[in-house]
Design a protein around this motif. Structure first.
Motif, short mmCIF file in Angstrom:
data_model
loop_
_atom_site.label_atom_id
_atom_site.label_comp_id
_atom_site.label_asym_id
_atom_site.label_seq_id
_atom_site.Cartn_x
_atom_site.Cartn_y
_atom_site.Cartn_z
N ASP A 114 0.87 -1.17 0.00
CA ASP A 114 0.00 0.00 0.00
C ASP A 114 0.91 1.22 0.00
O ASP A 114 1.62 1.47 0.97
CB ASP A 114 -0.86 -0.08 1.28
N ALA A 117 -1.00 6.54 -2.58
CA ALA A 117 -2.30 6.88 -1.99
C ALA A 117 -2.56 8.37 -1.79
O ALA A 117 -2.84 8.82 -0.68
CB ALA A 117 -2.47 6.14 -0.65
N HIS A 128 3.30 13.47 -0.79
CA HIS A 128 3.12 12.11 -1.29
C HIS A 128 4.34 11.57 -2.01
O HIS A 128 4.34 10.47 -2.54
CB HIS A 128 1.90 12.02 -2.20
N HIS A 154 -4.25 3.10 -2.41
CA HIS A 154 -5.43 3.36 -1.56
C HIS A 154 -5.76 4.86 -1.61
O HIS A 154 -5.65 5.58 -0.60
CB HIS A 154 -5.08 2.91 -0.14
N GLY A 156 -7.45 8.53 -1.73
CA GLY A 156 -8.58 9.16 -1.03
C GLY A 156 -9.55 9.68 -2.07
O GLY A 156 -9.35 10.74 -2.64
N TYR A 306 -12.24 6.71 8.14
CA TYR A 306 -10.97 6.22 7.56
C TYR A 306 -10.63 4.84 8.13
O TYR A 306 -10.21 3.94 7.41
CB TYR A 306 -9.91 7.26 7.93
N ASP A 310 -10.14 1.09 6.40
CA ASP A 310 -8.89 0.35 6.51
C ASP A 310 -9.11 -1.07 7.05
O ASP A 310 -8.38 -1.99 6.68
CB ASP A 310 -7.86 1.11 7.36
N ARG A 317 -7.36 -7.69 1.60
CA ARG A 317 -5.98 -8.02 1.25
C ARG A 317 -5.61 -9.44 1.67
O ARG A 317 -4.92 -10.14 0.94
CB ARG A 317 -5.04 -6.97 1.88
N TYR A 328 2.49 -1.15 4.57
CA TYR A 328 1.87 0.16 4.45
C TYR A 328 2.96 1.23 4.51
O TYR A 328 3.55 1.44 5.57
CB TYR A 328 0.89 0.41 5.60
N VAL A 330 3.26 4.65 4.87
CA VAL A 330 2.44 5.81 5.22
C VAL A 330 3.16 6.63 6.28
O VAL A 330 3.84 6.08 7.16
CB VAL A 330 1.04 5.37 5.75
N GLN A 334 0.66 8.64 11.16
CA GLN A 334 -0.46 7.71 11.21
C GLN A 334 -0.11 6.42 11.98
O GLN A 334 -0.82 5.43 11.89
CB GLN A 334 -0.94 7.39 9.80
N PHE A 338 -2.46 2.90 12.54
CA PHE A 338 -2.17 1.54 12.06
C PHE A 338 -2.02 0.54 13.20
O PHE A 338 -2.45 -0.60 13.07
CB PHE A 338 -0.96 1.55 11.12
N1 ARG Z 1 -4.76 8.88 1.55
C1 ARG Z 1 -4.04 8.81 2.80
C2 ARG Z 1 -3.30 10.11 3.02
O1 ARG Z 1 -3.07 10.87 2.09
C3 ARG Z 1 -3.06 7.68 2.85
C4 ARG Z 1 -3.64 6.31 2.76
C5 ARG Z 1 -2.69 5.27 3.25
N2 ARG Z 1 -3.20 3.93 3.19
C6 ARG Z 1 -4.12 3.41 4.02
N3 ARG Z 1 -4.49 2.17 3.82
N4 ARG Z 1 -4.64 4.10 4.98
O2 ARG Z 1 -2.93 10.39 4.15
#
Ligand code: ARG
Length: 568
Positions: A114, A117, A128, A154, A156, A306, A310, A317, A328, A330, A334, A338
């Motif tokens: 992942d 996103a 990003h 993934h 948004g 959110y 997830d 998955r 992930y 990310v 976050q 997670f």
């Molecule tokens: N779209 C989210 C962001 O910009 C990140 C997503 C990451 N992946 C997930 N499975 N939450 O912060």
């Protein structure tokens, strides 16, 4: 060839023979005077057995001298300091690694990754960049090792902002000109939303229409998503990111699964109501006052969050995609999210105990002033503009070095060097820390940078031009004779150890540090071992080493998603 694993196996067999327990802890040596590898585990093992570490180390070495296979692998073993064992590898042993390339994993897994996103309501921005670049590198490494990688972008693509955006879109007469710059579009829509009550009310209605599956609203939404996604795809293509439209599995894709997430949580007795919201309370998530931080999965107005999406994604998955691991990439901010998702997923059975769920966090990109990276006016930096600047700066550098260069070649070089520099600057830092974006550093031809590695590669290519042979005309292997040759060969042989580390831990900077070390060893080899002036056998041997270095550099850079050029 996995040198570390091989050395470990034999040293731990020696441990066992001497009634010692514990790990050999084999590592590449921290300094050349310590040999090529060092085993650091002897001290701890000796301590456990209440024996003298240096004596134990000497006994292990004696044992290893009698291990026929092992004594062919090493040229020298010594006890050092309080009980380290330093190992110098035999040139014959590492010779086959010169032609090995990337070794396939003996245990290929299904790995869902992942990454990237972006939020499609806005233009993709520097926030990003890290996930996209780092995630793509790990994907490439895993795939090269023969794992089945399933990319999941993934994005948004759902939520209340879309009501506002679609209303603004239909008010502006569906004029897609305006959508050329999503950042401005979003800002304009938001301004109207904040200032105009009627607009706000219609935006709310648009959200309701969208959520209830109204075909007109869905059609508009899809159009918006397609345009926004095509902006992202341009960036991906430009940066040579391996994501495509087929990898998009956005938040909206889970809409139909969300009610099921709630009922599963209910069935497993994990759901509790709190102030009208549906929440999961897990003991391990207490704040410092001892209160449990709940994971909210449905708001009092019935909206999902959110976290709910997830949880649905975890189930998808593992159960539908068959993941053994889910990675992930990310933002570190976050991390709590997670931790909670993984714990709830395991508790409720969205994920079995078998699947490994791994959050691979990264820090923030900072400007040279140490503050989050912004434009001079304090605005968000658009990725497209950042990449333009990278190419512009690289072109200026190249032109300063070769004033007569043809335009087409200049453009090609500016692209490979400029974009490579941006990617490498990110990949070469430990991802967990924040990192300072610094043009001068990343475009320097000295130090741990992409231009330095690309230059090392092009030097090898030009060496072959001058030698008037192609690597294909040479044998694939050779046994090093002189010490700089041997040190270079040992480094090449360590390639697959590093790839394993990147695949296991998701840290591309290990690969960068490795390639930098390789280029550095090549430089000392090149300075100390004349190639073109030397006689037949020696010349051939050194050319084989140069060729293998070039291949390893190119493969390594390719795994980082960075290109090479023959001339620079
Ligand atoms: N779209 C989210 C962001 O910009 C990140 C997503 C990451 N992946 C997930 N499975 N939450 O912060």
């Amino acid at each position: 060839m996995h040198i570390k694993a091989l050395l470990t196996e034999h040293i731990e067999a020696a441990f066992e023979a001497l009634n010692l327990t514990g790990a050999a802890m084999v590592q590449a040596a921290s300094r050349p005077e310590f040999g090529d590898y060092q085993a650091n585990g002897v001290m701890a093992a000796a301590k456990r057995a209440q024996r003298n570490p240096r004596e134990v180390a000497a006994q292990i070495i004696e044992h290893l001298h009698n291990d026929n296979k092992f004594s062919k692998m090493v040229a020298a073993m010594d006890v050092a300091g309080p009980g380290f064992i330093n190992l110098t590898l035999a040139a014959e042993f590492v010779a086959p690694a010169l032609s090995t390339g990337v070794v396939s994993s003996t245990e290929p897994l299904v790995v869902v990754v992942d990454y990237s996103a972006p939020n499609l309501a806005k233009e993709m921005h520097v926030g990003h960049l890290r996930t996209t670049i780092i995630g793509d590198c790990v994907v490439r490494v895993l795939e090269a090792q023969g794992h089945k990688v399933i990319r999941q972008n993934h994005v948004g693509d759902w939520g209340t902002q879309f009501g506002m955006l679609l209303t603004y879109l239909s008010d502006s007469g569906n004029d897609s000109e305006e959508l050329a710059d999503l950042e401005n579009f979003y800002r304009a829509a938001k301004q109207r939303f904040d200032a105009d009550d009627d607009f706000r009310e219609r935006s709310r209605q648009a959200v309701v229409a969208l959520q209830s599956g109204d075909p007109g609203a869905l059609h508009q939404w899809q159009r918006f998503i397609d345009i926004s996604m095509s902006h992202c795809q341009q960036i991906y293509d430009r940066l040579d990111i391996t994501l495509s439209a087929a990898d998009i599995m956005g938040e909206s894709a889970y809409n139909d699964d969300l009610a099921g997430v709630i009922s599963t949580l209910e069935d497993t007795n994990l759901l509790q109501q709190s102030e009208g919201a549906a929440c999961v309370f897990l003991d391990q998530f207490k704040n410092k006052d001892g209160e449990i931080q709940p994971v909210i999965v449905r708001k009092s107005d019935g909206g999902y969050l959110y976290a709910t999406t997830d949880l649905a994604a975890v189930a998808h998955r593992e159960k539908r995609l068959g993941a053994d691991r889910v990675l992930y990439f990310v933002d570190a901010r976050q991390s709590l999210h997670f931790k909670q998702i993984f714990a709830v997923a395991k508790a409720a059975g969205f994920a079995s105990e078998r699947v490994q769920l791994e959050h691979l966090p990264f820090g923030t990109m900072l400007g040279k002033d140490g503050k989050p990276f912004k434009t001079r006016q304090g605005g968000i930096i658009k990725l497209a503009e950042l990449l333009d600047e990278a190419e512009r700066r690289a072109a200026a550098l190249v032109q300063a070095k070769n004033p007569d260069i043809a335009t087409v070649e200049l453009q090609k070089l500016a692209q490979v060097i400029g974009l490579g520099a941006v990617k490498y600057a990110d990949l070469s830092k430990n991802r967990t820390s924040d990192y300072v974006f610094d043009w001068d550093q990343m475009l320097s031809f000295d130090g741990n940078t992409a231009p330095y590695l690309q230059y090392a590669y092009s030097r090898i290519r030009s060496l072959f031009d001058r030698a008037a042979v192609t690597p294909e005309q040479l044998p694939t292997e050779t046994v090093a004779v002189d010490e700089p040759e041997r040190r270079l060969a040992v480094c090449i042989a360590g390639f697959n150890d590093v790839l394993n580390q990147v695949a296991d831990e998701g840290f591309p900077h290990y690969l960068c540090a490795y390639l930098y070390e390789l280029a550095t060893r090549f430089t000392s080899f090149y300075e100390q071992c004349p190639i073109l002036q030397s006689a037949d056998e020696q010349r051939e041997r050194r050319l084989v080493l140069a060729s293998s270095t070039g291949k390893t550099l190119a493969t390594g850079l390719d795994l980082l998603g960075i290109g090479v050029v023959d001339r620079m």
